[in-house]
Design a protein around this motif. Structure first.
Motif, PDB file in Angstrom:
ATOM      1  N   PHE A 257       0.843  -1.190   0.000  1.00 55.03           N
ATOM      2  CA  PHE A 257       0.000   0.000   0.000  1.00 55.03           C
ATOM      3  C   PHE A 257       0.883   1.248   0.000  1.00 55.03           C
ATOM      4  CE2 PHE A 257      -3.279  -2.848   0.699  1.00 55.03           C
ATOM      5  CZ  PHE A 257      -4.492  -2.287   1.076  1.00 55.03           C
ATOM      6  N   SER A 258       0.484   2.257  -0.761  1.00 58.48           N
ATOM      7  CA  SER A 258       1.104   3.596  -0.714  1.00 58.48           C
ATOM      8  C   SER A 258       2.614   3.562  -0.900  1.00 58.48           C
ATOM      9  CB  SER A 258       0.755   4.292   0.616  1.00 58.48           C
ATOM     10  OG  SER A 258      -0.640   4.362   0.790  1.00 58.48           O
ATOM     11  N   ALA A 259       3.041   2.856  -1.935  1.00 62.61           N
ATOM     12  CA  ALA A 259       4.478   2.700  -2.195  1.00 62.61           C
ATOM     13  C   ALA A 259       5.174   4.039  -2.465  1.00 62.61           C
ATOM     14  CB  ALA A 259       4.693   1.752  -3.369  1.00 62.61           C
ATOM     15  N   ASP A 260       4.443   5.001  -3.054  1.00 61.84           N
ATOM     16  CA  ASP A 260       5.056   6.273  -3.438  1.00 61.84           C
ATOM     17  C   ASP A 260       4.846   7.377  -2.413  1.00 61.84           C
ATOM     18  OD1 ASP A 260       5.866   5.129  -5.871  1.00 61.84           O
ATOM     19  OD2 ASP A 260       3.931   5.568  -6.795  1.00 61.84           O
ATOM     20  N   PHE A 261       4.197   7.049  -1.304  1.00 62.94           N
ATOM     21  CA  PHE A 261       3.889   8.047  -0.270  1.00 62.94           C
ATOM     22  C   PHE A 261       4.662   7.713   0.995  1.00 62.94           C
ATOM     23  CE2 PHE A 261       0.600   9.476   3.026  1.00 62.94           C
ATOM     24  CZ  PHE A 261       0.999  10.800   2.974  1.00 62.94           C
ATOM     25  N   GLY A 262       5.498   8.642   1.450  1.00 64.17           N
ATOM     26  CA  GLY A 262       6.316   8.372   2.633  1.00 64.17           C
ATOM     27  C   GLY A 262       7.553   7.584   2.258  1.00 64.17           C
ATOM     28  N   SER A 263       8.711   8.093   2.613  1.00 57.03           N
ATOM     29  CA  SER A 263       9.969   7.489   2.159  1.00 57.03           C
ATOM     30  C   SER A 263      10.595   6.533   3.162  1.00 57.03           C
ATOM     31  CB  SER A 263      10.984   8.603   1.853  1.00 57.03           C
ATOM     32  OG  SER A 263      11.208   9.390   3.023  1.00 57.03           O
ATOM     33  N   ALA A 264      10.104   6.529   4.407  1.00 57.00           N
ATOM     34  CA  ALA A 264      10.761   5.725   5.441  1.00 57.00           C
ATOM     35  C   ALA A 264       9.921   4.567   5.957  1.00 57.00           C
ATOM     36  CB  ALA A 264      11.147   6.623   6.624  1.00 57.00           C
ATOM     37  N   ALA A 265       8.692   4.433   5.458  1.00 54.41           N
ATOM     38  CA  ALA A 265       7.790   3.394   5.961  1.00 54.41           C
ATOM     39  C   ALA A 265       7.288   2.505   4.834  1.00 54.41           C
ATOM     40  CB  ALA A 265       6.614   4.022   6.690  1.00 54.41           C
ATOM     41  N   TYR A 266       7.044   1.257   5.181  1.00 52.16           N
ATOM     42  CA  TYR A 266       6.521   0.269   4.234  1.00 52.16           C
ATOM     43  C   TYR A 266       5.253  -0.319   4.832  1.00 52.16           C
ATOM     44  CZ  TYR A 266       6.306  -4.152   1.583  1.00 52.16           C
ATOM     45  OH  TYR A 266       5.901  -5.209   0.811  1.00 52.16           O
ATOM     46  N   THR A 267       4.176  -0.347   4.048  1.00 48.23           N
ATOM     47  CA  THR A 267       2.911  -0.904   4.525  1.00 48.23           C
ATOM     48  C   THR A 267       2.389  -1.914   3.508  1.00 48.23           C
ATOM     49  OG1 THR A 267       1.759   1.009   3.561  1.00 48.23           O
ATOM     50  CG2 THR A 267       2.227   1.090   5.917  1.00 48.23           C
ATOM     51  N   ALA A 268       1.865  -3.036   4.002  1.00 43.27           N
ATOM     52  CA  ALA A 268       1.390  -4.072   3.085  1.00 43.27           C
ATOM     53  C   ALA A 268       0.417  -5.017   3.768  1.00 43.27           C
ATOM     54  CB  ALA A 268       2.571  -4.869   2.527  1.00 43.27           C
TER      55      ALA A 268
END
Length: 444
Positions: A257-268
Motif C-alpha cells: 500500500f502507498s508505495a510512493d507516499f512516505g519514504s521511510a515506511a513500508y505498509t502491506a
C-alpha cells in the motif's frame, strides 16, 4: 402508450466500457445488474450498478459494484446515477458485502443545477454510513474530478491506472495550473490519496480481485487466504522492510500500500499461515517524516476497523527533527500515529528489528506482544546524542528493556517467523472492552 419488449429495451443499452469493466471483474455469468433501465428524461443512467461473485480459490466472494459510464453524457452524475450508487451502498450495508466503485466521469450534470450537489451529498452520506462496516474500494480508470474525487478518497483503498486523472478542482483552469503533475495519477499516489497503482484496466481489475479475496467481507468477519504456499526463506538480521515482510509472509501474498507516499515506511497486506495480516515496517530511511506518519496511521486505522491483526517492524531513529518539520506542524501527524496505535483494538504485535529510539518507540508502544532481535537497540534518544547531552553511554540492550517489561521476548532473527506466528495465534481471540464514546478525537 407503446409497450416495448425486453429485446427492444436491451437494444438501447450500450455495450460500454463500464459494462466491460464489470464483466471482467465479476465471474462469468456472475453479475446481476440493478436498475438497468432506470432513466432520466428518457436517457439511460450514466452509472451501471449491480452485484455478483468474484472467485476466491475454490469459494466465492459476493461483491456490490458500480461503474460510471463515460459513454452516457460523459459519465455525468445526475439524480439517477446518485440513486443507483446510493442503492448499492444501502444493499451492501444490509447484506454485509464489499463495495467496488469504478470511477470514470467528467463530473456532475450541470443541467440539473443545484440538484447535482444534493445528489453528490446523498452519495457521500451513503458511503460514510458504511465506512468501517464493509470494505470500500475505489478504482479510478479515467477522469475522477470534484466531488467524485472526494468520494474516491473516502474509500478504504483507492486503485488508480497510470493514465487516469484525479483532482478536486481542474489544475488546467487554476492560475498555477502549469505546475507539473497536478491532477495526474502519479501525484495521487505520491500525495497518498491513492494507495495502489495499476498499469491499465486489466491490471487494476486483477489487483482489486486480489484485494477482495483477502479482505474480510465486513467488520464482523475475518480475512483469510484460501490457498497459500509455505515460506521457506531464511531470515537474518540483514533483512529490512519489504524484504523482511516478504520473508515472513506466505509466498506471493504481499500487496503493498502507498508505495510512493512516505519514504521511510513500508505498509502491506499479506497472509501469514493463510490469515490476513497488516504489516508496517520502518527502516527505509533513518527517521519517520510527517508523510510516513500519515501513511502508517491511515493504514493501521483501516486494518483496525476490520479487525485485521497488525504486525509492526520497528527500525527507526525516531521522528524527523528540523525547523521545517516543526513549522509544517509535523507533530500533528506524529500524534495521530500514536493515537491510532493506542486506540486500535485489533491484535498488535511489535518486532524491534533494529533501532527504536525516543518518541517513536513510545508511539508504537501499545502492542499486545513485543518481540526484539538480540541485536536491537532501544534507547530514550540516539546514543550519540545521549553521549553529548548526558556525558555517558546509554544502555541500548534489548535485554535491559526486557528486564523493565518493555519487551516480552528476545529472539534470534532466524526464529522470527515462528515467533510472530505464535504471537498471532495466542492473541487471535483477543477481546477489548473500550470506554463508551463515539470515537477518539483523532489529530488530523
Amino acid at each position: 402508450m407503446v409497450t416495448k419488449s425486453l429485446a427492444e429495451m436491451e437494444q438501447n443499452v450500450p455495450d460500454s466500457e463500464a459494462r466491460k469493466r464489470l464483466s471482467a471483474f465479476f465471474d462469468e455469468d456472475g453479475f446481476c445488474e440493478l436498475d438497468k433501465f432506470l432513466s432520466a428524461d428518457g436517457e439511460l443512467s450514466s452509472v451501471v450498478a449491480g452485484y455478483g461473485t468474484v472467485k476466491n480459490g475454490i469459494s466465492f466472494q459476493r461483491v456490490y459494484a458500480f461503474a460510471q459510464d463515460i459513454s452516457v453524457r460523459g459519465g455525468a452524475v445526475d439524480k439517477t446515477a446518485a440513486l443507483k450508487i446510493k442503492r448499492v451502498y444501502e444493499l451492501a450495508a444490509k447484506s454485509g458485502y464489499p463495495v467496488v466503485g469504478f470511477f470514470d466521469s467528467k463530473g456532475g450534470d450541470i443541467n440539473e443545477g443545484m440538484a447535482v450537489l444534493s445528489a453528490y451529498g446523498d452519495i457521500m452520506k451513503a458511503s460514510a454510513a458504511i465506512s468501517g462496516v464493509v470494505p470500500q474500494i475505489a478504482v479510478i480508470t479515467g477522469v475522477c474530478a470534484g466531488c467524485a474525487a472526494m468520494l474516491a478518497a473516502m474509500a478504504d483503498v483507492a486503485v488508480i491506472t497510470e493514465k487516469s486523472e484525479l483532482f478536486l478542482t481542474s489544475p488546467f483552469n487554476n492560475e498555477d495550473g502549469k505546475l507539473a503533475g497536478a491532477g495526474s495519477a502519479a501525484n495521487a499516489l505520491k500525495s497518498g490519496v491513492c494507495q495502489i497503482s495499476a498499469k491499465d484496466d486489466t491490471d487494476a481489475i486483477s489487483k482489486v480481485k486480489q484485494l477482495v479475496s483477502v479482505l474480510p467481507q465486513n467488520n464482523l468477519s475475518t480475512g483469510w487466504a484460501e490457498v497459500s504456499e509455505e515460506n521457506t526463506s531464511e531470515i537474518n538480521a540483514s533483512l529490512k522492510g519489504a524484504e523482511l515482510v516478504s520473508a515472513i509472509a506466505d509466498v506471493n501474498s504481499v500487496i503493498e500500500f502507498s508505495a510512493d507516499f512516505g519514504s521511510a515506511a513500508y505498509t502491506a497486506l499479506c497472509s501469514v499461515d493463510m490469515d490476513t495480516i497488516a504489516f508496517v515496517a520502518t527502516g527505509k530511511a533513518a527517521k519517520l517524516t510527517s508523510a510516513d506518519c500519515a501513511k502508517i496511521a491511515r493504514f493501521v486505522q483501516f486494518a483496525d476497523v476490520f479487525s485485521i491483526p497488525v504486525v509492526t517492524i520497528i527500525d527507526t531513529e525516531g521522528f524527523e527533527g528540523s525547523s521545517a518539520a516543526e513549522l509544517s506542524g509535523s507533530v500533528r501527524d506524529c500524534a495521530r500515529l500514536a493515537q491510532v496505535y493506542a486506540t486500535a483494538t485489533t491484535v498488535k504485535i511489535n518486532l524491534i528489528s533494529g533501532k527504536a529510539f525516543g518518541a517513536a518507540f513510545a508511539a508504537f508502544d501499545s502492542a499486545d506482544i513485543t518481540i526484539a532481535w538480540e541485536n536491537a537497540q532501544i534507547a530514550p534518544m540516539n546514543p550519540e546524542a545521549g553521549k553529548v547531552f548526558m556525558g555517558e553511554e546509554l544502555v541500548t540492550s534489548p535485554f535491559a528493556a526486557a528486564s523493565l517489561g518493555m519487551v516480552d521476548s528476545v529472539i534470534d532473527a532466524a526464529n522470527t517467523r515462528e515467533a510472530i506466528g505464535s504471537a498471532l495465534e495466542m492473541c487471535a481471540d483477543k477481546r477489548v472492552s473500550a470506554p463508551h464514546r463515539k470515537h477518539a478525537n483523532f489529530s488530523f
